[in-house]
Design a protein around this motif. Structure first.
Motif, PDB file in Angstrom:
ATOM      1  N   LEU A  84      15.070   4.715   7.963  1.00 51.20           N
ATOM      2  CA  LEU A  84      14.333   4.744   6.612  1.00 51.20           C
ATOM      3  C   LEU A  84      13.696   6.270   6.525  1.00 51.20           C
ATOM      4  O   LEU A  84      13.540   7.107   7.320  1.00 51.20           O
ATOM      5  CB  LEU A  84      13.120   3.677   6.999  1.00 51.20           C
ATOM      6  CG  LEU A  84      13.243   2.306   6.744  1.00 51.20           C
ATOM      7  CD1 LEU A  84      12.149   1.608   7.327  1.00 51.20           C
ATOM      8  CD2 LEU A  84      13.523   1.744   5.491  1.00 51.20           C
ATOM      9  N   THR A  85      13.560   6.529   5.151  1.00 51.00           N
ATOM     10  CA  THR A  85      13.452   7.763   4.703  1.00 51.00           C
ATOM     11  C   THR A  85      11.744   7.846   4.107  1.00 51.00           C
ATOM     12  O   THR A  85      11.474   6.775   3.791  1.00 51.00           O
ATOM     13  CB  THR A  85      14.165   8.549   3.713  1.00 51.00           C
ATOM     14  OG1 THR A  85      14.543   7.905   2.774  1.00 51.00           O
ATOM     15  CG2 THR A  85      15.540   8.822   4.564  1.00 51.00           C
ATOM     16  N   ASP A  86      11.247   8.802   3.857  1.00 49.66           N
ATOM     17  CA  ASP A  86       9.839   8.800   3.299  1.00 49.66           C
ATOM     18  C   ASP A  86       8.971   7.775   4.082  1.00 49.66           C
ATOM     19  O   ASP A  86       8.318   7.003   3.462  1.00 49.66           O
ATOM     20  CB  ASP A  86      10.091   8.373   1.805  1.00 49.66           C
ATOM     21  CG  ASP A  86       8.841   8.828   0.869  1.00 49.66           C
ATOM     22  OD1 ASP A  86       7.983   9.438   1.348  1.00 49.66           O
ATOM     23  OD2 ASP A  86       8.673   8.074  -0.086  1.00 49.66           O
ATOM     24  N   ILE A  87       8.825   7.853   5.390  1.00 47.90           N
ATOM     25  CA  ILE A  87       8.163   6.846   6.124  1.00 47.90           C
ATOM     26  C   ILE A  87       6.841   6.853   5.838  1.00 47.90           C
ATOM     27  O   ILE A  87       6.086   5.753   6.101  1.00 47.90           O
ATOM     28  CB  ILE A  87       8.598   7.091   7.766  1.00 47.90           C
ATOM     29  CG1 ILE A  87       7.834   8.279   8.030  1.00 47.90           C
ATOM     30  CG2 ILE A  87      10.026   7.054   7.894  1.00 47.90           C
ATOM     31  CD1 ILE A  87       8.002   8.457   9.596  1.00 47.90           C
ATOM     32  N   GLU A  88       6.150   7.966   5.085  1.00 47.42           N
ATOM     33  CA  GLU A  88       4.816   7.892   4.956  1.00 47.42           C
ATOM     34  C   GLU A  88       4.380   6.744   3.983  1.00 47.42           C
ATOM     35  O   GLU A  88       3.186   6.323   3.687  1.00 47.42           O
ATOM     36  CB  GLU A  88       4.204   9.332   4.780  1.00 47.42           C
ATOM     37  CG  GLU A  88       4.833   9.996   3.583  1.00 47.42           C
ATOM     38  CD  GLU A  88       6.009  10.730   3.672  1.00 47.42           C
ATOM     39  OE1 GLU A  88       6.743  11.452   2.912  1.00 47.42           O
ATOM     40  OE2 GLU A  88       6.478  10.783   4.748  1.00 47.42           O
ATOM     41  N   ASN A  89       5.595   6.557   3.116  1.00 48.96           N
ATOM     42  CA  ASN A  89       5.362   5.260   2.023  1.00 48.96           C
ATOM     43  C   ASN A  89       5.969   4.121   2.463  1.00 48.96           C
ATOM     44  O   ASN A  89       6.076   3.290   1.731  1.00 48.96           O
ATOM     45  CB  ASN A  89       5.930   6.082   0.758  1.00 48.96           C
ATOM     46  CG  ASN A  89       5.219   6.864   0.105  1.00 48.96           C
ATOM     47  OD1 ASN A  89       3.841   7.151  -0.116  1.00 48.96           O
ATOM     48  ND2 ASN A  89       5.977   8.107  -0.202  1.00 48.96           N
ATOM     49  N   CYS A  90       6.158   3.848   3.807  1.00 45.69           N
ATOM     50  CA  CYS A  90       6.717   2.629   4.399  1.00 45.69           C
ATOM     51  C   CYS A  90       5.366   1.854   5.081  1.00 45.69           C
ATOM     52  O   CYS A  90       4.529   2.499   4.841  1.00 45.69           O
ATOM     53  CB  CYS A  90       7.767   2.991   5.235  1.00 45.69           C
ATOM     54  SG  CYS A  90       9.337   3.699   4.612  1.00 45.69           S
ATOM     55  N   PHE A  91       5.876   0.828   5.304  1.00 40.47           N
ATOM     56  CA  PHE A  91       4.751   0.026   6.073  1.00 40.47           C
ATOM     57  C   PHE A  91       5.120  -0.453   7.449  1.00 40.47           C
ATOM     58  O   PHE A  91       6.273  -0.469   8.006  1.00 40.47           O
ATOM     59  CB  PHE A  91       4.643  -1.296   5.178  1.00 40.47           C
ATOM     60  CG  PHE A  91       3.972  -1.248   3.846  1.00 40.47           C
ATOM     61  CD1 PHE A  91       2.494  -1.271   3.430  1.00 40.47           C
ATOM     62  CD2 PHE A  91       4.833  -0.897   3.005  1.00 40.47           C
ATOM     63  CE1 PHE A  91       2.069  -1.075   2.447  1.00 40.47           C
ATOM     64  CE2 PHE A  91       4.471  -0.861   1.485  1.00 40.47           C
ATOM     65  CZ  PHE A  91       2.916  -0.914   1.132  1.00 40.47           C
ATOM     66  N   VAL A  92       4.067  -0.738   8.077  1.00 41.61           N
ATOM     67  CA  VAL A  92       4.444  -1.234   9.533  1.00 41.61           C
ATOM     68  C   VAL A  92       3.942  -2.498   9.796  1.00 41.61           C
ATOM     69  O   VAL A  92       2.788  -2.814   9.470  1.00 41.61           O
ATOM     70  CB  VAL A  92       3.614  -0.037  10.569  1.00 41.61           C
ATOM     71  CG1 VAL A  92       3.526  -0.557  11.923  1.00 41.61           C
ATOM     72  CG2 VAL A  92       4.317   1.291  10.592  1.00 41.61           C
ATOM     73  N   ILE A  93       4.617  -3.353  10.346  1.00 44.66           N
ATOM     74  CA  ILE A  93       4.187  -4.419  10.860  1.00 44.66           C
ATOM     75  C   ILE A  93       3.971  -4.588  12.330  1.00 44.66           C
ATOM     76  O   ILE A  93       4.955  -4.384  13.073  1.00 44.66           O
ATOM     77  CB  ILE A  93       5.210  -5.645  10.526  1.00 44.66           C
ATOM     78  CG1 ILE A  93       5.822  -5.660   9.066  1.00 44.66           C
ATOM     79  CG2 ILE A  93       4.905  -7.002  11.018  1.00 44.66           C
ATOM     80  CD1 ILE A  93       7.015  -6.758   8.766  1.00 44.66           C
ATOM     81  N   ILE A  94       2.547  -5.031  12.716  1.00 44.20           N
ATOM     82  CA  ILE A  94       2.341  -4.849  13.847  1.00 44.20           C
ATOM     83  C   ILE A  94       2.358  -6.178  14.520  1.00 44.20           C
ATOM     84  O   ILE A  94       1.880  -7.167  14.075  1.00 44.20           O
ATOM     85  CB  ILE A  94       0.623  -4.340  14.122  1.00 44.20           C
ATOM     86  CG1 ILE A  94       0.489  -2.954  13.524  1.00 44.20           C
ATOM     87  CG2 ILE A  94       0.484  -4.281  15.559  1.00 44.20           C
ATOM     88  CD1 ILE A  94       1.236  -1.780  13.993  1.00 44.20           C
TER      89      ILE A  94
END
Length: 311
Positions: A84-94
């Motif tokens: 994935l790129t531009d990870i600051e605009n991605c989401f994290v599922i904890i």
């Protein structure tokens, strides 16, 4: 995205009714993926990540969340695609799997859907043995792929799979128990891990990939004139499985007069007091959180000793 899991605590009541709710997400394309809401602790915008020396490529870094440090895995990279790129605009599922907490980096989180396990099916046979799917379903005419997270974790952070020598030595050598163990799990990795533990104790195994397949197998034994209780030492079953989950599978066994005495251990990446309560509710004999070879081996040894004591 903070509100997407607001009612997660209430959603756990679906377990035990052959139902679940899936959190749908994407990895940057039109394909949708799903993860059981019951495994999910939180969904958030990707925080700043700290570098890890000599890290596995799938781990993009560490996130410091609510006083804890959590590895963040790129779900797209983990399943054989470009990262994935531009990870600051991605989401994290904890999420919590196998007694530990991980973060899964995804491009976007869609919504939660209420599903019946009967509408969730094993991957198509043509998908090949190296695919990262544990199940598929359909929502609003779109294919939903459910990723085999246990396979990813086994590749990124392998767990010890060998049973301690002293536990193997403690296994009853005079078992001569012609009985075998039925292993039920939709993850090919999990089936192999359990099989390795059981067979290291000198006990044979039979493998099935979901509750429906396993129940059909037991009913076939009955139809062939065999008593499943005399054939099987015990049943080790996952809880989350397509077609029929482990709770429903257990309840079906207990409801059948010819199967009701079967010894059942629910073995799952789900954990917590809630599951222990559900174990009692559906009538399983034991509950074991994945994956600890020695603990599983001790359960098998204990069952062998119990049967020998009854003879």
């Amino acid at each position: 995205m903070a509100g997407v899991l607001d009612s997660v605590n209430q959603r756990t009541q679906l377990v035990g009714q052959n139902r679940l709710e899936l959190l749908l997400f994407n990895l940057g394309g039109s394909q949708l993926y799903g993860i059981n809401v019951f495994k999910v602790k939180e969904v958030l915008q990707c925080p700043a990540l700290s570098e890890i020396p000599k890290r596995h490529p799938v781990i993009r870094g560490l996130a410091h969340i609510r006083g804890g440090t959590i590895p963040i895995m790129d779900m797209k990279l983990a399943t054989g695609h470009p990262p994935l790129t531009d990870i600051e605009n991605c989401f994290v599922i904890i999420a919590e799997y196998n007694r530990s907490t991980q973060g899964f980096l995804v491009k976007g989180v869609e919504r939660i859907v209420n599903m019946n396990w009967a509408d969730i099916h094993p991957p198509p046979k043509g998908a090949g043995k190296d695919n990262y799917l544990t199940a598929v379903s359909e929502v609003d005419g779109k294919l939903i792929e459910i990723i085999d997270v246990e396979k990813i974790l086994a590749e990124v952070s392998p767990m010890a799979e060998d049973v301690s020598a002293e536990i193997i030595e403690a296994a009853q050598e005079d078992i001569q128990v012609q009985k075998h163990i039925l292993i039920v799990d939709d993850s090919s990795i999990a089936r192999k891990q359990i099989q390795k533990v059981v067979e290291s104790l000198g006990v044979k195994t039979t493998l099935r990939k979901d509750g429906k397949e396993a129940l059909d197998y037991l009913l076939e034994l009955i139809e062939s004139g065999k008593d499943p209780y005399n054939e099987l030492l015990l049943v080790v079953s996952d809880i989350e499985m397509p077609e029929m989950d482990g709770y429903t599978f257990t309840a079906e066994i207990r409801a059948n007069p010819q199967l009701k005495d079967m010894h059942i251990v629910l073995h799952t990446s789900l954990s917590g007091v809630f599951n222990e309560a559900m174990v009692k509710k559906v009538g399983a004999n034991d509950f074991l959180a994945k994956f600890h070879p020695d603990e599983l081996a001790k359960r098998v040894n204990s069952r062998i000793a119990e049967l020998i004591g009854d003879e």
